[in-house]
Design a protein around this motif. Structure first.
Motif, PDB file in Angstrom:
ATOM      1  N   ALA A  73     -36.999 -12.458 -73.465  1.00 30.34           N
ATOM      2  CA  ALA A  73     -36.128 -13.504 -74.002  1.00 30.34           C
ATOM      3  C   ALA A  73     -36.405 -13.773 -75.477  1.00 30.34           C
ATOM      4  O   ALA A  73     -35.720 -14.596 -76.084  1.00 30.34           O
ATOM      5  N   GLU A  74     -37.404 -13.066 -76.030  1.00 26.56           N
ATOM      6  CA  GLU A  74     -37.810 -13.266 -77.437  1.00 26.56           C
ATOM      7  C   GLU A  74     -38.039 -14.752 -77.693  1.00 26.56           C
ATOM      8  O   GLU A  74     -37.522 -15.343 -78.627  1.00 26.56           O
ATOM      9  N   HIS A  75     -38.871 -15.308 -76.844  1.00 23.75           N
ATOM     10  CA  HIS A  75     -39.083 -16.751 -76.750  1.00 23.75           C
ATOM     11  C   HIS A  75     -40.423 -17.103 -77.373  1.00 23.75           C
ATOM     12  O   HIS A  75     -41.470 -16.664 -76.905  1.00 23.75           O
ATOM     13  N   ASP A  76     -40.421 -17.909 -78.448  1.00 22.21           N
ATOM     14  CA  ASP A  76     -41.675 -18.288 -79.088  1.00 22.21           C
ATOM     15  C   ASP A  76     -41.974 -19.763 -78.840  1.00 22.21           C
ATOM     16  O   ASP A  76     -41.213 -20.470 -78.171  1.00 22.21           O
ATOM     17  N   ASP A  77     -43.084 -20.238 -79.381  1.00 22.29           N
ATOM     18  CA  ASP A  77     -43.524 -21.592 -79.087  1.00 22.29           C
ATOM     19  C   ASP A  77     -42.608 -22.661 -79.670  1.00 22.29           C
ATOM     20  O   ASP A  77     -42.669 -23.818 -79.264  1.00 22.29           O
ATOM     21  N   GLY A  78     -41.761 -22.278 -80.604  1.00 22.22           N
ATOM     22  CA  GLY A  78     -40.820 -23.238 -81.167  1.00 22.22           C
ATOM     23  C   GLY A  78     -39.458 -23.231 -80.491  1.00 22.22           C
ATOM     24  O   GLY A  78     -38.553 -23.964 -80.907  1.00 22.22           O
ATOM     25  N   ALA A  79     -39.309 -22.442 -79.438  1.00 22.39           N
ATOM     26  CA  ALA A  79     -38.007 -22.308 -78.780  1.00 22.39           C
ATOM     27  C   ALA A  79     -37.623 -23.599 -78.065  1.00 22.39           C
ATOM     28  O   ALA A  79     -38.467 -24.339 -77.564  1.00 22.39           O
ATOM     29  N   GLY A  80     -36.310 -23.833 -78.005  1.00 19.08           N
ATOM     30  CA  GLY A  80     -35.803 -25.002 -77.309  1.00 19.08           C
ATOM     31  C   GLY A  80     -35.397 -24.734 -75.879  1.00 19.08           C
ATOM     32  O   GLY A  80     -35.055 -25.666 -75.142  1.00 19.08           O
ATOM     33  N   VAL A  81     -35.424 -23.472 -75.455  1.00 17.84           N
ATOM     34  CA  VAL A  81     -35.027 -23.103 -74.098  1.00 17.84           C
ATOM     35  C   VAL A  81     -36.193 -23.323 -73.138  1.00 17.84           C
ATOM     36  O   VAL A  81     -37.321 -22.883 -73.391  1.00 17.84           O
ATOM     37  N   TRP A  82     -35.934 -23.995 -72.019  1.00 20.12           N
ATOM     38  CA  TRP A  82     -36.909 -24.138 -70.945  1.00 20.12           C
ATOM     39  C   TRP A  82     -36.952 -22.819 -70.177  1.00 20.12           C
ATOM     40  O   TRP A  82     -35.939 -22.105 -70.095  1.00 20.12           O
ATOM     41  N   LEU A  83     -38.093 -22.511 -69.561  1.00 26.38           N
ATOM     42  CA  LEU A  83     -38.233 -21.299 -68.759  1.00 26.38           C
ATOM     43  C   LEU A  83     -38.783 -21.641 -67.380  1.00 26.38           C
ATOM     44  O   LEU A  83     -39.689 -22.469 -67.254  1.00 26.38           O
ATOM     45  N   ALA A  84     -38.234 -20.991 -66.368  1.00 29.09           N
ATOM     46  CA  ALA A  84     -38.804 -21.021 -65.019  1.00 29.09           C
ATOM     47  C   ALA A  84     -39.032 -19.573 -64.621  1.00 29.09           C
ATOM     48  O   ALA A  84     -38.078 -18.820 -64.394  1.00 29.09           O
ATOM     49  N   GLY A  85     -40.293 -19.154 -64.568  1.00 24.81           N
ATOM     50  CA  GLY A  85     -40.632 -17.788 -64.202  1.00 24.81           C
ATOM     51  C   GLY A  85     -41.143 -17.711 -62.780  1.00 24.81           C
ATOM     52  O   GLY A  85     -41.409 -18.731 -62.132  1.00 24.81           O
ATOM     53  N   SER A  86     -41.288 -16.486 -62.278  1.00 18.74           N
ATOM     54  CA  SER A  86     -41.796 -16.252 -60.916  1.00 18.74           C
ATOM     55  C   SER A  86     -41.042 -17.080 -59.885  1.00 18.74           C
ATOM     56  O   SER A  86     -41.621 -17.677 -58.988  1.00 18.74           O
ATOM     57  N   HIS A  87     -39.717 -17.118 -60.031  1.00 19.48           N
ATOM     58  CA  HIS A  87     -38.835 -17.843 -59.116  1.00 19.48           C
ATOM     59  C   HIS A  87     -39.184 -19.335 -59.038  1.00 19.48           C
ATOM     60  O   HIS A  87     -38.952 -19.977 -58.011  1.00 19.48           O
ATOM     61  N   GLY A  88     -39.732 -19.886 -60.130  1.00 11.24           N
ATOM     62  CA  GLY A  88     -40.003 -21.322 -60.143  1.00 11.24           C
ATOM     63  C   GLY A  88     -41.431 -21.710 -59.838  1.00 11.24           C
ATOM     64  O   GLY A  88     -41.716 -22.888 -59.635  1.00 11.24           O
ATOM     65  N   ALA A  89     -42.365 -20.752 -59.833  1.00 10.97           N
ATOM     66  CA  ALA A  89     -43.780 -21.072 -59.668  1.00 10.97           C
ATOM     67  C   ALA A  89     -44.460 -21.307 -61.015  1.00 10.97           C
ATOM     68  O   ALA A  89     -45.583 -21.813 -61.061  1.00 10.97           O
ATOM     69  N   GLU A  90     -43.796 -20.924 -62.101  1.00 18.48           N
ATOM     70  CA  GLU A  90     -44.318 -21.129 -63.454  1.00 18.48           C
ATOM     71  C   GLU A  90     -43.202 -21.694 -64.327  1.00 18.48           C
ATOM     72  O   GLU A  90     -42.045 -21.259 -64.223  1.00 18.48           O
ATOM     73  N   PHE A  91     -43.555 -22.627 -65.210  1.00 15.77           N
ATOM     74  CA  PHE A  91     -42.577 -23.193 -66.134  1.00 15.77           C
ATOM     75  C   PHE A  91     -43.140 -23.184 -67.554  1.00 15.77           C
ATOM     76  O   PHE A  91     -44.354 -23.284 -67.757  1.00 15.77           O
ATOM     77  N   TRP A  92     -42.233 -23.073 -68.511  1.00 12.58           N
ATOM     78  CA  TRP A  92     -42.578 -23.317 -69.912  1.00 12.58           C
ATOM     79  C   TRP A  92     -41.644 -24.409 -70.391  1.00 12.58           C
ATOM     80  O   TRP A  92     -40.416 -24.287 -70.295  1.00 12.58           O
ATOM     81  N   ILE A  93     -42.255 -25.496 -70.915  1.00 18.31           N
ATOM     82  CA  ILE A  93     -41.500 -26.686 -71.296  1.00 18.31           C
ATOM     83  C   ILE A  93     -41.623 -26.886 -72.802  1.00 18.31           C
ATOM     84  O   ILE A  93     -42.746 -26.922 -73.331  1.00 18.31           O
ATOM     85  N   PRO A  94     -40.507 -27.015 -73.527  1.00 18.27           N
ATOM     86  CA  PRO A  94     -40.593 -27.241 -74.972  1.00 18.27           C
ATOM     87  C   PRO A  94     -41.463 -28.448 -75.297  1.00 18.27           C
ATOM     88  O   PRO A  94     -41.345 -29.507 -74.685  1.00 18.27           O
ATOM     89  N   GLY A  95     -42.367 -28.261 -76.257  1.00 19.43           N
ATOM     90  CA  GLY A  95     -43.254 -29.332 -76.667  1.00 19.43           C
ATOM     91  C   GLY A  95     -44.466 -29.522 -75.783  1.00 19.43           C
ATOM     92  O   GLY A  95     -45.383 -30.277 -76.117  1.00 19.43           O
ATOM     93  N   GLU A  96     -44.492 -28.847 -74.645  1.00 16.19           N
ATOM     94  CA  GLU A  96     -45.599 -28.989 -73.703  1.00 16.19           C
ATOM     95  C   GLU A  96     -46.255 -27.658 -73.387  1.00 16.19           C
ATOM     96  O   GLU A  96     -47.465 -27.566 -73.228  1.00 16.19           O
ATOM     97  N   GLY A  97     -45.451 -26.594 -73.270  1.00 14.58           N
ATOM     98  CA  GLY A  97     -45.993 -25.277 -72.983  1.00 14.58           C
ATOM     99  C   GLY A  97     -45.998 -24.957 -71.508  1.00 14.58           C
ATOM    100  O   GLY A  97     -45.145 -25.414 -70.750  1.00 14.58           O
ATOM    101  N   LEU A  98     -47.014 -24.188 -71.084  1.00 15.68           N
ATOM    102  CA  LEU A  98     -47.078 -23.658 -69.730  1.00 15.68           C
ATOM    103  C   LEU A  98     -47.408 -24.738 -68.708  1.00 15.68           C
ATOM    104  O   LEU A  98     -48.344 -25.520 -68.893  1.00 15.68           O
ATOM    105  N   VAL A  99     -46.646 -24.751 -67.624  1.00 16.88           N
ATOM    106  CA  VAL A  99     -46.946 -25.574 -66.458  1.00 16.88           C
ATOM    107  C   VAL A  99     -46.876 -24.641 -65.256  1.00 16.88           C
ATOM    108  O   VAL A  99     -45.828 -24.058 -64.967  1.00 16.88           O
ATOM    109  N   SER A 100     -48.011 -24.476 -64.564  1.00 19.50           N
ATOM    110  CA  SER A 100     -48.049 -23.574 -63.418  1.00 19.50           C
ATOM    111  C   SER A 100     -48.388 -24.358 -62.161  1.00 19.50           C
ATOM    112  O   SER A 100     -49.071 -25.380 -62.221  1.00 19.50           O
ATOM    113  N   HIS A 101     -47.894 -23.876 -61.039  1.00 18.11           N
ATOM    114  CA  HIS A 101     -48.211 -24.501 -59.771  1.00 18.11           C
ATOM    115  C   HIS A 101     -49.554 -24.028 -59.206  1.00 18.11           C
ATOM    116  O   HIS A 101     -49.898 -24.354 -58.081  1.00 18.11           O
ATOM    117  N   GLY A 102     -50.279 -23.254 -60.007  1.00 13.28           N
ATOM    118  CA  GLY A 102     -51.633 -22.890 -59.621  1.00 13.28           C
ATOM    119  C   GLY A 102     -51.709 -21.547 -58.923  1.00 13.28           C
ATOM    120  O   GLY A 102     -50.738 -21.035 -58.391  1.00 13.28           O
TER     121      GLY A 102
END
Length: 259
Positions: A73-102
């Motif tokens: 997605a050519e997604h860097d730390d300044g991107a405004g797009v939210w991400l949900a990876g691994s079918h929703g087990a991992e998230f990247w939130i603008p201004g916060e970064g990685l959020v994983s369910h462990g």
């Protein structure tokens, strides 16, 4: 008024809109080498227009591991797009970064062992590739002939059935995925909706796993199917270019309605 016209009119008027999009086959053409996938230029223009529209959140929802999704997605730390990876087990939130369910250490060790077993079992089959994923692995057969693809899936199905029968199995375009976590794109969209406070959701996708999210949408939401295949979506577009045009139109209508 067509289904697309009605959908755009309703979504344009929503006070807080979440536009959640699958990536491969929806914004980017499917590639024989999965890491070569990139958004079509028209899709990128439409995404940028949505990001600039009032009260609009854009998210990519993918089966890809978050690290791989960020690359394609050519997604860097300044991107405004939210991400949900691994079918929703991992998230990247603008201004916060990685959020994983462990990640459970025992499950991760089993993941590595099973992936190695699958690689050994399919090494003799031309065009078969085992993709490492954060919570499992995928069996890619896009470059294999039909017989080798069938044999690869048979062999790996047997391995997982014997050694990890509790794992979730998903099918897609020339891929079968196995994971020790059971999140789906439906739960990913639900979590995104809650996190952003969306009053309406548009979700678009092109594959079987996207139907989980489409089927979960509420009365005020809109599902969009890209391409052929059975779908619960209210709106269907033939290809990525047509989806990009629909998203660009939605951005214009929201800006007009709320700007």
């Amino acid at each position: 008024m067509s289904a697309a016209d009605d959908a755009i009119a309703r979504l344009a008027a929503s006070s807080r809109l979440l536009v959640a999009l699958d990536f491969d086959g929806t914004l980017s053409p499917l590639e024989d080498e999965p890491m070569d996938a990139r958004m079509l230029p028209a899709a990128r223009v439409a995404i940028d227009a949505l990001l600039a529209a009032p009260e609009t959140v854009v998210a990519f929802v993918s089966g890809r591991s978050l690290v791989d999704l960020r690359v394609i997605a050519e997604h860097d730390d300044g991107a405004g797009v939210w991400l949900a990876g691994s079918h929703g087990a991992e998230f990247w939130i603008p201004g916060e970064g990685l959020v994983s369910h462990g990640e459970d250490q025992g499950a991760a060790a089993l993941r590595d062992a099973l992936r190695a077993h699958a690689e050994r079992a399919t090494a003799h089959l031309d065009g078969v590739w085992i993709e490492p994923k954060t919570f499992g692995f995928g069996v890619h057969t896009r470059r294999a002939d039909a017989a080798d693809a069938e044999e690869a899936n048979r062999l790996v199905d047997a391995i997982v059935a014997e050694e990890a029968p509790q794992w979730r199995r998903r099918t897609g375009h020339n891929i079968v995925e196995f994971a020790f976590r059971h999140e789906g794109k439906d739960s990913a969209v639900a979590e995104l909706r809650e996190r952003v406070g969306a009053t309406a959701v548009l979700f678009a996708g092109d594959d079987v796993t996207d139907e989980d999210a489409i089927a979960s949408l509420g009365a005020g939401d809109v599902g969009v199917r890209v391409g052929d295949g059975p779908s619960a979506a209210a709106v269907r577009v033939p290809d990525i270019a047509a989806l990009a045009a629909l998203l660009a139109r939605l951005a214009r209508e929201r800006t007009r309605a709320l700007g």
